[in-house]
Enzyme design. Structure first.
Site, PDB file in Angstrom:
ATOM      1  N   HIS A 136      43.581  42.704  47.460  1.00 49.10           N
ATOM      2  CA  HIS A 136      44.167  43.847  46.758  1.00 49.10           C
ATOM      3  C   HIS A 136      43.372  45.120  47.041  1.00 49.10           C
ATOM      4  CE1 HIS A 136      47.282  41.840  44.517  1.00 49.10           C
ATOM      5  NE2 HIS A 136      46.442  40.977  43.974  1.00 49.10           N
ATOM      6  N   GLU A 166      41.811  38.228  45.576  1.00 49.74           N
ATOM      7  CA  GLU A 166      41.603  39.449  44.794  1.00 49.74           C
ATOM      8  C   GLU A 166      41.026  40.565  45.655  1.00 49.74           C
ATOM      9  OE1 GLU A 166      42.887  39.721  41.878  1.00 49.74           O
ATOM     10  OE2 GLU A 166      43.462  37.612  41.902  1.00 49.74           O
TER      11      GLU A 166
END
Length: 268
Positions: free
Chosen positions: A182, A179
């Site tokens: 990103h 994550e």
């Protein structure tokens, strides 16, 4: 092409390559011997998780960005009016809906709240040379994690409780690192749009044409490849990442002890 699931949204991707192929050695300030990595244990306790993890000085998102991510990002940018539409769709009202839906019903991780998860987050962010976002834990029976970057607010990551029950601490950190990838790669508004589209969160998304919708979902699949590389950079052990993928594909807390990474690789 061999395929398996991605740590982000369980989409088909290639298995992670070796760390030396993900990022140039010029960024490594403390290398991990390959033999040391081969002897690592997936289920180490959280207190000693990252004593062997390298740091990547001056690491930039483009240093590990997947070529398909680069290609599909360029394609999105040339679609007429898409960026303006994204900003309009994710206006103040929509942003408030997303905030209430996610952080209003979740627990914010910090030094005094779920501190073991907070340490995982800080170490992953340090390894990727970035500021840590907020991390929220949300009660949900589906093992998943996602990132939202909303204008005027610090980005945040949401992890479902089912994922914490399914994975070992190192594997959870690999998902968190995915994550963070990103954010490190500035996926930003495209990521939020794609997540909203994938989850059918907002009713205004039917305004998107089929071509734009296909482009966003194609970009998201490519972006997941990049972020699986970020997970590998933090884990420094391909078996940790592959074990996470395997469990997300078909794991169960009751049966995890019987899962076999080598057999899974032969399968895919």
């Amino acid at each position: 092409m061999k395929t398996c699931v991605s740590l982000g949204h369980r989409r088909a991707v290639s298995p992670p390559c070796s760390c030396s192929k993900v990022v140039s050695q010029r960024h490594v300030t403390r290398c991990v011997p390959q033999a040391h990595l081969a002897g690592a244990t997936v289920g180490r306790k959280a207190g000693s998780l990252n004593s062997r993890v390298s740091k990547f000085q001056g690491l930039d998102g483009d240093d590990f960005r997947h070529p398909l991510d680069q290609q599909n990002t360029r394609l999105l940018k040339v679609l007429p009016g898409l960026e303006a539409m994204a900003k309009n769709v994710l206006g103040p009202v929509a942003e408030q809906v997303l905030l209430l839906e996610n952080i209003g019903t979740s627990v914010l991780v910090g030094p005094e709240q779920l501190p073991s998860l907070h340490r995982l987050l800080l170490t992953a962010a340090s390894t990727l040379q970035m500021d840590p976002p907020d991390l929220y834990i949300k009660q949900n029976p589906v093992p998943n994690a996602y990132t939202l970057a909303i204008g005027g607010r610090k980005p945040f990551v949401v992890v479902h409780t089912a994922l914490l029950e399914l994975l070992e601490p190192l594997e959870v950190q690999a998902v968190i690192a995915h994550e963070l990838g990103h954010l490190k790669c500035s996926h930003g508004v495209w990521l939020t749009m794609a997540n909203v589209l994938a989850n059918n969160t907002l009713s205004v998304l039917p305004l998107l044409s089929g071509a734009i919708e296909d482009g966003l979902l194609r970009w998201l699949r490519a972006a997941e490849l990049t972020c699986d590389r970020a997970a590998l950079l933090v884990a420094q052990d391909h078996r940790v990442v592959i074990s996470s993928l395997m469990k997300l594909a078909g794991g169960s807390p009751k049966l995890n002890a019987e899962l076999n990474v080598e057999a899974f690789l032969r399968q895919v």
